[in-house]
Design a protein around this motif. Structure first.
Motif, PDB file in Angstrom:
ATOM      1  N   SER A 129     -26.949  35.425  90.677  1.00  0.00           N
ATOM      2  CA  SER A 129     -26.919  35.208  89.816  1.00  0.00           C
ATOM      3  C   SER A 129     -28.626  34.793  90.179  1.00  0.00           C
ATOM      4  O   SER A 129     -28.202  34.161  90.841  1.00  0.00           O
ATOM      5  N   ASP A 130     -28.936  34.310  88.801  1.00  0.00           N
ATOM      6  CA  ASP A 130     -30.184  33.755  89.188  1.00  0.00           C
ATOM      7  C   ASP A 130     -30.390  32.825  87.137  1.00  0.00           C
ATOM      8  O   ASP A 130     -29.942  33.247  86.446  1.00  0.00           O
ATOM      9  N   GLY A 131     -31.221  32.500  87.339  1.00  0.00           N
ATOM     10  CA  GLY A 131     -31.027  31.690  86.443  1.00  0.00           C
ATOM     11  C   GLY A 131     -33.044  30.842  86.318  1.00  0.00           C
ATOM     12  O   GLY A 131     -34.522  31.196  88.178  1.00  0.00           O
ATOM     13  N   SER A 132     -33.871  30.867  84.895  1.00  0.00           N
ATOM     14  CA  SER A 132     -35.214  30.382  84.607  1.00  0.00           C
ATOM     15  C   SER A 132     -35.077  29.353  83.742  1.00  0.00           C
ATOM     16  O   SER A 132     -34.172  29.219  83.131  1.00  0.00           O
ATOM     17  N   TRP A 159     -21.848  48.219  89.927  1.00  0.00           N
ATOM     18  CA  TRP A 159     -21.962  46.970  88.696  1.00  0.00           C
ATOM     19  C   TRP A 159     -20.800  46.939  88.277  1.00  0.00           C
ATOM     20  O   TRP A 159     -19.867  47.956  87.082  1.00  0.00           O
ATOM     21  N   LEU A 160     -19.886  45.623  87.585  1.00  0.00           N
ATOM     22  CA  LEU A 160     -18.333  45.223  87.257  1.00  0.00           C
ATOM     23  C   LEU A 160     -18.848  45.255  85.988  1.00  0.00           C
ATOM     24  O   LEU A 160     -18.227  45.302  84.985  1.00  0.00           O
ATOM     25  N   LYS A 161     -19.457  43.908  85.421  1.00  0.00           N
ATOM     26  CA  LYS A 161     -19.728  42.989  84.669  1.00  0.00           C
ATOM     27  C   LYS A 161     -21.009  41.961  84.729  1.00  0.00           C
ATOM     28  O   LYS A 161     -21.333  42.009  85.692  1.00  0.00           O
ATOM     29  N   GLY A 162     -21.255  41.812  83.961  1.00  0.00           N
ATOM     30  CA  GLY A 162     -22.490  41.137  83.325  1.00  0.00           C
ATOM     31  C   GLY A 162     -22.836  39.778  82.455  1.00  0.00           C
ATOM     32  O   GLY A 162     -21.432  39.827  81.518  1.00  0.00           O
ATOM     33  N   TYR A 163     -23.209  39.149  82.042  1.00  0.00           N
ATOM     34  CA  TYR A 163     -23.443  37.676  81.084  1.00  0.00           C
ATOM     35  C   TYR A 163     -25.108  37.423  81.483  1.00  0.00           C
ATOM     36  O   TYR A 163     -25.757  37.799  82.470  1.00  0.00           O
ATOM     37  N   GLY A 180     -26.537  37.216  84.950  1.00  0.00           N
ATOM     38  CA  GLY A 180     -25.956  37.459  86.889  1.00  0.00           C
ATOM     39  C   GLY A 180     -24.755  38.951  86.284  1.00  0.00           C
ATOM     40  O   GLY A 180     -24.769  38.699  85.823  1.00  0.00           O
ATOM     41  N   VAL A 181     -24.744  38.971  87.501  1.00  0.00           N
ATOM     42  CA  VAL A 181     -23.843  40.443  87.809  1.00  0.00           C
ATOM     43  C   VAL A 181     -22.324  40.180  88.573  1.00  0.00           C
ATOM     44  O   VAL A 181     -22.141  39.459  89.884  1.00  0.00           O
ATOM     45  N   LEU A 182     -21.478  40.627  87.964  1.00  0.00           N
ATOM     46  CA  LEU A 182     -20.588  41.137  89.298  1.00  0.00           C
ATOM     47  C   LEU A 182     -19.934  42.049  89.794  1.00  0.00           C
ATOM     48  O   LEU A 182     -20.835  43.430  89.173  1.00  0.00           O
ATOM     49  N   ARG A 183     -20.108  42.422  91.287  1.00  0.00           N
ATOM     50  CA  ARG A 183     -20.251  43.350  91.623  1.00  0.00           C
ATOM     51  C   ARG A 183     -19.243  43.634  92.651  1.00  0.00           C
ATOM     52  O   ARG A 183     -18.458  42.538  93.177  1.00  0.00           O
ATOM     53  N   ASP A 184     -18.724  45.405  93.031  1.00  0.00           N
ATOM     54  CA  ASP A 184     -17.442  45.613  93.839  1.00  0.00           C
ATOM     55  C   ASP A 184     -18.168  45.499  95.433  1.00  0.00           C
ATOM     56  O   ASP A 184     -19.094  46.058  96.053  1.00  0.00           O
ATOM     57  N   ALA A 185     -16.827  45.908  96.408  1.00  0.00           N
ATOM     58  CA  ALA A 185     -17.031  46.434  97.372  1.00  0.00           C
ATOM     59  C   ALA A 185     -18.162  47.281  97.839  1.00  0.00           C
ATOM     60  O   ALA A 185     -18.509  47.523  98.968  1.00  0.00           O
ATOM     61  N   THR A 186     -18.541  48.516  96.785  1.00  0.00           N
ATOM     62  CA  THR A 186     -19.316  49.142  97.046  1.00  0.00           C
ATOM     63  C   THR A 186     -20.874  48.996  96.037  1.00  0.00           C
ATOM     64  O   THR A 186     -21.674  49.911  95.705  1.00  0.00           O
ATOM     65  N   GLU A 221     -29.305  21.909  87.169  1.00  0.00           N
ATOM     66  CA  GLU A 221     -28.619  22.354  86.070  1.00  0.00           C
ATOM     67  C   GLU A 221     -28.205  23.811  85.743  1.00  0.00           C
ATOM     68  O   GLU A 221     -27.411  24.718  85.306  1.00  0.00           O
ATOM     69  N   VAL A 222     -29.429  24.600  85.822  1.00  0.00           N
ATOM     70  CA  VAL A 222     -30.056  25.817  86.003  1.00  0.00           C
ATOM     71  C   VAL A 222     -28.826  26.736  87.006  1.00  0.00           C
ATOM     72  O   VAL A 222     -27.856  27.817  86.180  1.00  0.00           O
ATOM     73  N   GLU A 223     -28.962  26.288  87.987  1.00  0.00           N
ATOM     74  CA  GLU A 223     -28.200  26.994  89.321  1.00  0.00           C
ATOM     75  C   GLU A 223     -26.921  26.440  89.310  1.00  0.00           C
ATOM     76  O   GLU A 223     -26.023  27.118  89.899  1.00  0.00           O
ATOM     77  N   LEU A 224     -26.213  25.215  88.595  1.00  0.00           N
ATOM     78  CA  LEU A 224     -25.210  24.612  88.374  1.00  0.00           C
ATOM     79  C   LEU A 224     -24.648  25.617  87.871  1.00  0.00           C
ATOM     80  O   LEU A 224     -23.495  26.172  88.091  1.00  0.00           O
ATOM     81  N   LEU A 225     -25.029  25.861  85.841  1.00  0.00           N
ATOM     82  CA  LEU A 225     -24.570  26.854  85.932  1.00  0.00           C
ATOM     83  C   LEU A 225     -24.228  27.638  85.667  1.00  0.00           C
ATOM     84  O   LEU A 225     -23.680  28.686  85.218  1.00  0.00           O
ATOM     85  N   GLY A 226     -25.507  28.660  86.611  1.00  0.00           N
ATOM     86  CA  GLY A 226     -25.382  29.790  86.338  1.00  0.00           C
ATOM     87  C   GLY A 226     -24.447  29.805  87.695  1.00  0.00           C
ATOM     88  O   GLY A 226     -23.424  30.874  87.652  1.00  0.00           O
ATOM     89  N   ILE A 227     -23.997  29.312  88.294  1.00  0.00           N
ATOM     90  CA  ILE A 227     -22.394  28.974  89.185  1.00  0.00           C
ATOM     91  C   ILE A 227     -21.269  28.959  88.666  1.00  0.00           C
ATOM     92  O   ILE A 227     -19.995  30.457  88.901  1.00  0.00           O
ATOM     93  N   PHE A 228     -20.920  28.356  88.239  1.00  0.00           N
ATOM     94  CA  PHE A 228     -19.870  28.484  86.487  1.00  0.00           C
ATOM     95  C   PHE A 228     -19.550  29.554  85.653  1.00  0.00           C
ATOM     96  O   PHE A 228     -18.388  29.897  85.983  1.00  0.00           O
ATOM     97  N   TRP A 229     -20.775  29.985  85.164  1.00  0.00           N
ATOM     98  CA  TRP A 229     -20.890  30.890  84.588  1.00  0.00           C
ATOM     99  C   TRP A 229     -19.995  32.567  85.203  1.00  0.00           C
ATOM    100  O   TRP A 229     -19.575  33.384  84.891  1.00  0.00           O
ATOM    101  N   GLY A 230     -20.522  32.886  86.510  1.00  0.00           N
ATOM    102  CA  GLY A 230     -20.454  33.249  87.413  1.00  0.00           C
ATOM    103  C   GLY A 230     -18.903  33.613  87.432  1.00  0.00           C
ATOM    104  O   GLY A 230     -18.169  34.750  87.765  1.00  0.00           O
ATOM    105  N   LEU A 231     -18.790  32.360  87.963  1.00  0.00           N
ATOM    106  CA  LEU A 231     -17.266  32.018  88.276  1.00  0.00           C
ATOM    107  C   LEU A 231     -16.302  31.633  87.273  1.00  0.00           C
ATOM    108  O   LEU A 231     -15.136  32.452  87.286  1.00  0.00           O
TER     109      LEU A 231
END
Length: 105
Positions: A48-51, A72-76, A63-69, A87-97
């Motif tokens: 994830s990344d924020g600005s 790309w699985l999903k993004g947001y 952000g994106v979710l990626r598998d073992a290869t 807040e940007v950093e913490l919310l980026g983690i929250f949305w990814g999780l």
């Protein structure tokens, strides 16, 4: 004797700066090689990344979710309104999780 908090904070900042400033001619910089580490099979990795716009205070994350290869699985992406860099950093983690959890990971 009354001491103002501002004076104490400034004094500590000056002391820290003096103790941590590099000696002229000697660099304390180090090079760190970063690389993507794959998750376990069946798992996912969140990137994830924020600005933040310093003028308006607007914040957002992507952000994106990626598998073992590394596929790309999903993004947001989320416009979060007005907020701080923390807040940007913490919310980026929250949305990814949240996306990983909702996707069964």
């Amino acid at each position: 004797m009354h001491v103002e908090p501002r004076q104490i904070i400034c004094q500590y900042a000056e002391e820290w700066y003096s103790a941590n400033k590099p000696i002229i001619g000697i660099s304390n910089q180090t090079l760190t090689q970063l690389s993507w580490n794959r998750p376990n099979l069946g798992g996912c990795k969140i990137n994830s990344d924020g600005s933040r716009n310093n003028t308006t205070g607007q914040i957002g994350v992507v952000g994106v979710l990626r598998d073992a290869t590394s596929a790309w699985l999903k993004g947001y992406y989320v416009n979060l309104g007005i907020g701080s860099v923390l807040e940007v950093e913490l919310l980026g983690i929250f949305w990814g999780l949240s996306l990983a959890w909702d996707s069964g990971f």
